[in-house]
Design a protein around this motif. Structure first.
Motif, PDB file in Angstrom:
ATOM      1  N   ASN A  78      59.273  31.432  55.656  1.00 43.48           N
ATOM      2  CA  ASN A  78      58.157  30.913  54.882  1.00 43.48           C
ATOM      3  C   ASN A  78      57.724  31.911  53.799  1.00 43.48           C
ATOM      4  OD1 ASN A  78      56.784  28.587  54.670  1.00 43.48           O
ATOM      5  ND2 ASN A  78      55.274  29.032  56.257  1.00 43.48           N
ATOM      6  N   PHE A  79      58.682  32.551  53.154  1.00 47.20           N
ATOM      7  CA  PHE A  79      58.348  33.531  52.121  1.00 47.20           C
ATOM      8  C   PHE A  79      58.549  32.905  50.742  1.00 47.20           C
ATOM      9  CE2 PHE A  79      62.775  34.223  53.302  1.00 47.20           C
ATOM     10  CZ  PHE A  79      63.428  34.273  52.083  1.00 47.20           C
ATOM     11  N   SER A  80      57.863  33.460  49.766  1.00 44.72           N
ATOM     12  CA  SER A  80      57.933  32.938  48.399  1.00 44.72           C
ATOM     13  C   SER A  80      59.169  33.464  47.685  1.00 44.72           C
ATOM     14  CB  SER A  80      56.702  33.359  47.603  1.00 44.72           C
ATOM     15  OG  SER A  80      55.544  32.839  48.195  1.00 44.72           O
ATOM     16  N   ILE A  81      59.750  32.607  46.865  1.00 45.04           N
ATOM     17  CA  ILE A  81      60.870  33.000  46.017  1.00 45.04           C
ATOM     18  C   ILE A  81      60.442  32.785  44.572  1.00 45.04           C
ATOM     19  CG2 ILE A  81      62.622  32.472  47.767  1.00 45.04           C
ATOM     20  CD1 ILE A  81      63.233  29.887  46.209  1.00 45.04           C
ATOM     21  N   PRO A  82      61.175  33.322  43.598  1.00 43.15           N
ATOM     22  CA  PRO A  82      60.795  33.111  42.199  1.00 43.15           C
ATOM     23  C   PRO A  82      60.618  31.624  41.889  1.00 43.15           C
ATOM     24  CG  PRO A  82      62.515  34.749  42.331  1.00 43.15           C
ATOM     25  CD  PRO A  82      62.340  34.200  43.717  1.00 43.15           C
ATOM     26  N   GLY A  83      59.544  31.317  41.218  1.00 45.51           N
ATOM     27  CA  GLY A  83      59.222  29.935  40.882  1.00 45.51           C
ATOM     28  C   GLY A  83      58.147  29.363  41.783  1.00 45.51           C
ATOM     29  N   ASP A  84      57.986  29.924  42.991  1.00 47.44           N
ATOM     30  CA  ASP A  84      56.914  29.480  43.885  1.00 47.44           C
ATOM     31  C   ASP A  84      55.585  30.049  43.381  1.00 47.44           C
ATOM     32  OD1 ASP A  84      58.804  28.271  45.448  1.00 47.44           O
ATOM     33  OD2 ASP A  84      58.697  29.714  47.106  1.00 47.44           O
ATOM     34  N   PRO A  85      54.494  29.315  43.575  1.00 43.53           N
ATOM     35  CA  PRO A  85      53.193  29.808  43.085  1.00 43.53           C
ATOM     36  C   PRO A  85      52.764  31.138  43.700  1.00 43.53           C
ATOM     37  CG  PRO A  85      53.043  27.505  43.750  1.00 43.53           C
ATOM     38  CD  PRO A  85      54.405  27.980  44.134  1.00 43.53           C
ATOM     39  N   GLY A  86      53.168  31.439  44.935  1.00 44.61           N
ATOM     40  CA  GLY A  86      52.739  32.668  45.590  1.00 44.61           C
ATOM     41  C   GLY A  86      53.606  33.877  45.310  1.00 44.61           C
ATOM     42  N   PHE A  87      54.666  33.726  44.525  1.00 42.49           N
ATOM     43  CA  PHE A  87      55.549  34.863  44.247  1.00 42.49           C
ATOM     44  C   PHE A  87      54.870  35.797  43.249  1.00 42.49           C
ATOM     45  CE2 PHE A  87      59.338  36.941  42.383  1.00 42.49           C
ATOM     46  CZ  PHE A  87      59.903  37.435  43.555  1.00 42.49           C
ATOM     47  N   PRO A  88      54.728  37.091  43.586  1.00 40.21           N
ATOM     48  CA  PRO A  88      53.921  37.991  42.747  1.00 40.21           C
ATOM     49  C   PRO A  88      54.545  38.389  41.406  1.00 40.21           C
ATOM     50  CG  PRO A  88      54.912  39.211  44.539  1.00 40.21           C
ATOM     51  CD  PRO A  88      55.236  37.760  44.781  1.00 40.21           C
ATOM     52  N   ARG A 133      66.895  22.363  43.474  1.00 37.60           N
ATOM     53  CA  ARG A 133      66.537  22.573  44.876  1.00 37.60           C
ATOM     54  C   ARG A 133      67.673  23.239  45.658  1.00 37.60           C
ATOM     55  NH1 ARG A 133      63.618  17.779  47.778  1.00 37.60           N
ATOM     56  NH2 ARG A 133      61.895  18.693  46.638  1.00 37.60           N
ATOM     57  N   GLN A 134      68.908  22.894  45.335  1.00 38.98           N
ATOM     58  CA  GLN A 134      70.057  23.485  46.034  1.00 38.98           C
ATOM     59  C   GLN A 134      70.155  24.987  45.748  1.00 38.98           C
ATOM     60  OE1 GLN A 134      73.790  21.680  45.034  1.00 38.98           O
ATOM     61  NE2 GLN A 134      74.943  22.855  46.549  1.00 38.98           N
ATOM     62  N   ASP A 135      69.968  25.368  44.489  1.00 39.60           N
ATOM     63  CA  ASP A 135      69.953  26.798  44.141  1.00 39.60           C
ATOM     64  C   ASP A 135      68.787  27.511  44.823  1.00 39.60           C
ATOM     65  OD1 ASP A 135      72.223  26.764  42.624  1.00 39.60           O
ATOM     66  OD2 ASP A 135      71.205  26.896  40.669  1.00 39.60           O
ATOM     67  N   ALA A 136      67.645  26.851  44.882  1.00 38.08           N
ATOM     68  CA  ALA A 136      66.477  27.460  45.529  1.00 38.08           C
ATOM     69  C   ALA A 136      66.758  27.716  47.004  1.00 38.08           C
ATOM     70  CB  ALA A 136      65.253  26.565  45.361  1.00 38.08           C
ATOM     71  N   GLU A 137      67.415  26.776  47.660  1.00 34.41           N
ATOM     72  CA  GLU A 137      67.739  26.950  49.078  1.00 34.41           C
ATOM     73  C   GLU A 137      68.752  28.072  49.275  1.00 34.41           C
ATOM     74  OE1 GLU A 137      67.339  26.837  52.923  1.00 34.41           O
ATOM     75  OE2 GLU A 137      66.075  25.703  51.537  1.00 34.41           O
ATOM     76  N   GLN A 138      69.747  28.161  48.398  1.00 29.21           N
ATOM     77  CA  GLN A 138      70.730  29.234  48.513  1.00 29.21           C
ATOM     78  C   GLN A 138      70.086  30.594  48.256  1.00 29.21           C
ATOM     79  OE1 GLN A 138      74.356  28.894  46.253  1.00 29.21           O
ATOM     80  NE2 GLN A 138      75.374  30.299  47.646  1.00 29.21           N
ATOM     81  N   LEU A 139      69.179  30.671  47.279  1.00 28.12           N
ATOM     82  CA  LEU A 139      68.468  31.924  47.015  1.00 28.12           C
ATOM     83  C   LEU A 139      67.607  32.305  48.214  1.00 28.12           C
ATOM     84  CD1 LEU A 139      67.730  34.234  45.098  1.00 28.12           C
ATOM     85  CD2 LEU A 139      65.938  32.758  44.157  1.00 28.12           C
ATOM     86  N   ARG A 140      66.949  31.343  48.818  1.00 32.81           N
ATOM     87  CA  ARG A 140      66.124  31.619  50.001  1.00 32.81           C
ATOM     88  C   ARG A 140      67.004  32.166  51.140  1.00 32.81           C
ATOM     89  NH1 ARG A 140      61.147  30.412  50.963  1.00 32.81           N
ATOM     90  NH2 ARG A 140      61.017  28.831  49.335  1.00 32.81           N
TER      91      ARG A 140
END
Length: 194
Positions: A122-132, A143-150
């Motif tokens: 449940n951590f933030s990745i680039p593009g998520d509002p909580g990513f610093p 979404r597929q790239d986001a899942e692979q990055l996660r």
């Protein structure tokens, strides 16, 4: 004096896959994930040591652990390449991990704490509002790239937590964490936290 940048910025002949602008660099790991696996050092090293920088087993996580203490003192960091973005993320994660280790923790308690952080998906990745650091990182295309990055960052987090524990509890005969490492718990690299 500028902060120390990643030596992987100058890797010639190898272009890692990018998601956003984070490279999926190979890792020396046994943790499952999308990263290409580097060979183990020959001869084998103790868990608290890293191979030489010229070795084919040397990876970005070894570099992050090596440069953590020096780079933590800097509030500014000039990004010279995409591997620097992974280095920044790794240093921020190391800071988060050190903040969870208490001077009274034994290895078992610290391992439990760090694995809870590392295994939390449940951590933030680039593009998520909580990513610093969204202003320095591009979000994944879909979404597929986001899942692979996660998955890749989860693999990085698990491996970093394991290697950090080996270093923090390296020389302690009394089962206590190294004061040298814990002295960096209050410092924030670039004034940020994950």
């Amino acid at each position: 004096m500028p902060a120390y940048n990643s030596m992987f910025n100058e890797t010639e002949g190898y272009t890692p896959r990018l998601i956003g602008n984070i490279p999926l660099l190979p890792l020396r790991t046994r943790t499952r994930g999308p990263a290409e696996v580097l060979p183990a050092p020959d001869p084998p090293l103790p868990p608290n040591e890293s191979p030489d920088a010229e070795s084919e087993s040397y990876d970005i996580l070894d570099e992050a652990l090596l440069l953590f203490r020096a780079n933590t003192f800097f509030r500014n960091f000039e990004i010279q390449g995409n591997p620097d973005r992974l280095l920044i993320y790794s240093i921020l994660f190391i800071s988060e991990c050190l903040g969870k280790i208490r001077p009274s923790h034994g290895l078992r308690d610290a391992n439990k704490e760090l694995m809870n952080i590392a295994l939390d998906n449940n951590f933030s990745i680039p593009g998520d509002p909580g990513f610093p650091l969204n202003q320095m990182y591009e979000p994944p295309q879909d979404r597929q790239d986001a899942e692979q990055l996660r998955q890749y960052l989860a693999q990085v987090r698990q491996e970093l937590a394991t290697r950090l524990l080996a270093r923090v509890y390296d020389e302690s005969e009394d089962g206590k964490p190294s004061k040298w490492w814990l002295s960096f718990t209050k410092r924030k690299f670039m004034g940020k936290a994950l």
